[in-house]
Every structure is written in structure tokens, then in C-alpha cells.
Design a protein around this motif. Structure first.
Motif, mmCIF file in Angstrom:
data_model
loop_
_atom_site.group_PDB
_atom_site.id
_atom_site.type_symbol
_atom_site.label_atom_id
_atom_site.label_comp_id
_atom_site.label_asym_id
_atom_site.label_seq_id
_atom_site.Cartn_x
_atom_site.Cartn_y
_atom_site.Cartn_z
ATOM 1 N N THR A 197 33.584 20.973 -64.470
ATOM 2 C CA THR A 197 32.489 19.967 -65.280
ATOM 3 C C THR A 197 32.141 18.994 -64.640
ATOM 4 O O THR A 197 31.234 18.667 -64.353
ATOM 5 C CB THR A 197 33.492 19.419 -66.635
ATOM 6 O OG1 THR A 197 33.407 21.058 -67.371
ATOM 7 C CG2 THR A 197 31.891 18.648 -67.545
ATOM 8 N N LYS A 198 33.154 18.316 -63.929
ATOM 9 C CA LYS A 198 32.943 16.820 -63.404
ATOM 10 C C LYS A 198 32.300 16.984 -61.724
ATOM 11 O O LYS A 198 31.172 16.128 -61.246
ATOM 12 C CB LYS A 198 34.240 15.971 -63.257
ATOM 13 C CG LYS A 198 34.993 15.661 -63.981
ATOM 14 C CD LYS A 198 35.880 14.542 -63.482
ATOM 15 C CE LYS A 198 36.862 13.865 -64.473
ATOM 16 N NZ LYS A 198 35.585 13.346 -66.014
ATOM 17 N N LEU A 199 32.539 18.494 -60.996
ATOM 18 C CA LEU A 199 31.678 18.852 -60.212
ATOM 19 C C LEU A 199 30.516 18.810 -60.726
ATOM 20 O O LEU A 199 29.112 18.312 -59.498
ATOM 21 C CB LEU A 199 32.095 19.899 -59.178
ATOM 22 C CG LEU A 199 33.349 19.722 -58.085
ATOM 23 C CD1 LEU A 199 33.981 21.219 -58.326
ATOM 24 C CD2 LEU A 199 33.131 19.459 -57.458
ATOM 25 N N ASP A 200 29.770 20.133 -61.788
ATOM 26 C CA ASP A 200 28.725 20.513 -61.998
ATOM 27 C C ASP A 200 28.475 18.733 -62.585
ATOM 28 O O ASP A 200 26.823 18.327 -62.139
ATOM 29 C CB ASP A 200 29.275 21.176 -63.382
ATOM 30 C CG ASP A 200 27.117 21.522 -63.697
ATOM 31 O OD1 ASP A 200 26.823 21.840 -62.114
ATOM 32 O OD2 ASP A 200 27.131 21.039 -65.024
ATOM 33 N N LYS A 201 28.935 17.568 -62.597
ATOM 34 C CA LYS A 201 27.989 16.329 -63.223
ATOM 35 C C LYS A 201 28.040 15.605 -62.120
ATOM 36 O O LYS A 201 27.173 14.369 -62.127
ATOM 37 C CB LYS A 201 28.494 15.820 -64.329
ATOM 38 C CG LYS A 201 28.837 16.520 -65.445
ATOM 39 C CD LYS A 201 29.124 16.038 -66.633
ATOM 40 C CE LYS A 201 29.209 16.337 -67.984
ATOM 41 N NZ LYS A 201 30.521 16.136 -69.061
ATOM 42 N N GLY A 202 28.484 16.378 -60.995
ATOM 43 C CA GLY A 202 28.686 14.927 -59.693
ATOM 44 C C GLY A 202 29.000 14.052 -59.810
ATOM 45 O O GLY A 202 29.338 13.082 -59.017
ATOM 46 N N ASP A 203 30.366 13.871 -60.554
ATOM 47 C CA ASP A 203 30.911 12.811 -60.283
ATOM 48 C C ASP A 203 32.100 13.551 -59.812
ATOM 49 O O ASP A 203 33.827 14.184 -59.781
ATOM 50 C CB ASP A 203 31.763 12.670 -61.808
ATOM 51 C CG ASP A 203 33.194 11.902 -61.697
ATOM 52 O OD1 ASP A 203 33.398 11.339 -61.025
ATOM 53 O OD2 ASP A 203 33.673 11.833 -62.633
ATOM 54 N N TYR A 204 32.226 13.286 -58.156
ATOM 55 C CA TYR A 204 33.109 14.175 -57.490
ATOM 56 C C TYR A 204 34.662 13.770 -56.936
ATOM 57 O O TYR A 204 35.328 14.070 -56.940
ATOM 58 C CB TYR A 204 32.759 14.579 -55.785
ATOM 59 C CG TYR A 204 31.118 15.327 -55.408
ATOM 60 C CD1 TYR A 204 31.118 16.225 -56.401
ATOM 61 C CD2 TYR A 204 29.852 14.130 -55.624
ATOM 62 C CE1 TYR A 204 29.806 16.827 -56.138
ATOM 63 C CE2 TYR A 204 29.094 14.799 -55.209
ATOM 64 C CZ TYR A 204 28.557 15.661 -55.360
ATOM 65 O OH TYR A 204 27.431 17.296 -56.083
ATOM 66 N N GLU A 205 34.800 12.047 -57.234
ATOM 67 C CA GLU A 205 35.835 11.223 -56.762
ATOM 68 C C GLU A 205 36.557 11.999 -58.530
ATOM 69 O O GLU A 205 37.226 12.167 -57.989
ATOM 70 C CB GLU A 205 35.916 10.065 -57.134
ATOM 71 C CG GLU A 205 36.757 9.203 -56.674
ATOM 72 C CD GLU A 205 36.849 7.813 -57.005
ATOM 73 O OE1 GLU A 205 37.712 7.028 -56.968
ATOM 74 O OE2 GLU A 205 35.282 7.279 -56.684
ATOM 75 N N GLY A 206 36.033 11.536 -59.559
ATOM 76 C CA GLY A 206 36.680 12.694 -60.469
ATOM 77 C C GLY A 206 36.983 13.938 -60.886
ATOM 78 O O GLY A 206 38.418 13.962 -61.205
ATOM 79 N N ALA A 207 36.117 14.459 -59.936
ATOM 80 C CA ALA A 207 36.728 16.339 -59.546
ATOM 81 C C ALA A 207 37.938 16.214 -58.867
ATOM 82 O O ALA A 207 38.532 17.097 -59.043
ATOM 83 C CB ALA A 207 35.677 16.935 -59.324
ATOM 84 N N ALA A 208 37.742 15.979 -58.273
ATOM 85 C CA ALA A 208 38.957 15.204 -57.384
ATOM 86 C C ALA A 208 40.765 15.051 -57.516
ATOM 87 O O ALA A 208 41.487 15.766 -57.766
ATOM 88 C CB ALA A 208 38.503 15.110 -55.438
ATOM 89 N N LYS A 209 40.149 14.127 -58.446
ATOM 90 C CA LYS A 209 41.697 13.764 -59.335
ATOM 91 C C LYS A 209 41.556 14.629 -60.312
ATOM 92 O O LYS A 209 43.730 14.574 -60.266
ATOM 93 C CB LYS A 209 40.935 12.154 -59.934
ATOM 94 C CG LYS A 209 41.285 11.003 -59.054
ATOM 95 C CD LYS A 209 40.130 9.866 -60.093
ATOM 96 C CE LYS A 209 40.185 8.634 -58.869
ATOM 97 N NZ LYS A 209 39.809 7.659 -59.582
#
Length: 286
Positions: free
Chosen positions: A60-72
């Protein structure tokens, strides 16, 4: 002495006395009955969060462009559910999320960990390629240190050698050539700097690097012409003549050859290859 045998009867007597006396009921907890005092830390039950919860949050975070949050999130999954298929997929997605975020160090660190843990996985070629790509996309200009480009070449070379039939091999080969041109241009630039300082020995060493490591690049022509200049400057005419002769033999239409020819002519010399020259030996062996 057994601590249970000492305190057990005393607690039972005290509770019985309270019941018989008709005293009002007292609110107490097990801590009140603990002869060693109340518990210092509250004990909490930490329910196990399913792996797919972390994974879906990461997506979901990836889809929203929150790459740092996705990696975490993908990293958290690996900590909570190590040595599972979910962990393998999460590490793959962590590589991708860091790549999309442009974080070269985080991407290569995760990629190296993935390749160590899962060297034969179907995604190994992709992970190797991404590690090279993130370094390639952070390519510095030729006036700066080229450490990232050298590292990128190692990953691209690994793609070509280990996964030659993968869909990433062709692009890796192309980028290897681009990287070689970049590194050759860097060496040339440093060599020119030394020439301006009239440090011809240092300049010659840089131009040698171009010919030994990056002979197939377009920078090889200029390196040969610069060698002609440097050797003329220090009076080593046979090497200057050889550099020009090799330049003319391999790149007869190059404007650099005309420059080298004119420089020799200005000193009453002409291109002439010496078979004992390191330049001649290098090109004969290639």
C-alpha cells in the motif's frame, strides 16, 4: 529452605481469618500476596501480527509512493517472520522500494543480503541488476570520484556472466560499455590536469590506464594523442612516434591523429612504431 513451604501456610491462615471475621472484602491482586513485593514491569501479551499484514501494508505504501515507509514495513516483516517465504518476498520488495527511493547504499545492502540468502532464486538476476542500476543512476560527473560506477560495473558484469539469458543481460552489457566510457573519461580528465601542471609522468600513468583498461572506448584515441604530447615534452621521442603511429593505424580518420602528426612534424619527426614500445606490445596483444 523451600520458599513455597514457608509462605504457603501463612497465606492460607490469613485468608481464612479474613473470611471468619466477617471483615469487608478487600480488593487485592496477586502482587499484594507476593512476599517479594509488586512486579516491577507490567507483563503484556504481544499478539503475533500475520506476515501478510506487514506485506500488504508495504504494498500500500509503495502504491502511494511512500518508498521509505514501504521499505520499513518489509523490513519489519523480516524481523517478525524470519526464515519464511514471506521474508524472502519482503526482502525482494525492500530492494525494490529502496531502489525507487534512489537510496544506493540501502538498495545494495539489501540486494547483497538477498543474494547471500537466496543465490539461486528466480529473482536473483533482477536483484543483481537493480543493485547495479541504482548506482548507475547515481552516476557522478567525470570530475568526481567514480567509486559508484566501479561498483555498478561489478553488478552488471555479474548479470552478464551469471545470468546471460536473463531479460536484463542485454541492458547490463550496454551499461557496462557506458560505464567504461565514463571511467576512461575520468582518467583522461585527471591526465589533462597533470599535463597542465607539467607533471608529465603522472599524466602518462593516467593515459596508460585508459589504454590498458578501456582500450575499446572512444577515449583511447585521445589517450594516444596525449601520450604523443607528453613523450615529446619529456624528450622520449620513440614513444611519441609510436603513440602517433598506433593512433594512425587504428584510427586513421581521427582528428586526434592529425593533431599527433602535426606535433611530430613540428619537431621534424614522423609517426614510426617501435616494436619494443609498451604501446606497440599492448595493441599487438589485443
Amino acid at each position: 529452605m523451600n520458599r513455597n513451604s514457608e509462605y504457603g501456610p501463612k497465606l492460607l491462615v490469613a485468608l481464612a481469618a479474613l473470611a471468619l471475621s466477617g471483615a469487608p472484602a478487600l480488593a487485592f491482586s496477586l502482587d499484594d500476596l507476593n512476599p517479594f513485593g509488586p512486579s516491577k514491569y507490567e507483563q503484556k501479551v504481544d499478539p503475533q501480527v500475520p506476515a501478510d499484514h506487514f506485506y500488504n501494508e508495504g504494498l500500500t505504501k509503495l502504491d502511494k509512493g511512500d518508498y521509505e515507509g514501504a521499505a520499513k514495513k518489509f523490513g519489519e516483516l523480516q524481523k517478525k517472520h524470519p526464515f519464511t517465504q514471506h521474508a524472502r518476498k519482503a526482502l525482494l520488495m525492500e530492494v525494490y522500494a529502496n531502489y525507487r527511493d534512489g537510496k544506493a547504499t540501502d538498495t545494495t545492502t539489501a540486494a547483497d543480503r538477498y543474494l547471500t540468502l537466496y543465490p539461486t532464486s528466480p529473482e536473483a538476476a533482477y536483484v543483481t541488476y537493480l543493485a547495479g542500476q541504482v548506482l548507475f543512476e547515481n552516476m557522478p560527473d567525470i570530475h568526481r570520484d567514480q567509486g559508484n560506477m566501479v561498483r555498478a560495473m561489478k553488478y552488471f558484469q555479474a548479470v552478464v556472466e551469471k545470468y546471460p539469458k536473463s531479460e536484463y543481460a542485454a541492458d547490463a552489457r550496454y551499461k557496462l560499455q557506458v560505464a567504461r566510457d565514463q571511467l576512461a573519461a575520468y582518467e583522461l580528465n585527471v591526465g589533462r590536469f597533470y599535463m597542465k601542471k607539467e607533471n608529465y609522468a603522472a599524466a602518462i600513468n593516467r593515459f596508460r590506464e585508459v589504454l590498458f583498461k578501456y582500450q575499446t572506448t572512444r577515449e583511447a584515441e585521445e589517450a594516444l594523442e596525449r601520450l604523443t604530447e607528453c613523450y615529446l615534452a619529456i624528450g622520449v621521442t620513440h614513444e611519441a612516434q609510436t603513440a602517433a603511429a598506433v593512433l594512425g593505424a587504428n584510427y586513421p580518420n581521427s582528428p586526434f591523429y592529425q593533431d599527433a602528426f602535426d606535433r611530430l612534424k613540428g619537431q621534424g619527426l614522423s609517426p614510426k612504431e617501435s616494436q619494443d614500445s609498451w604501446i606497440s606490445k599492448l595493441f599487438r596483444s589485443s
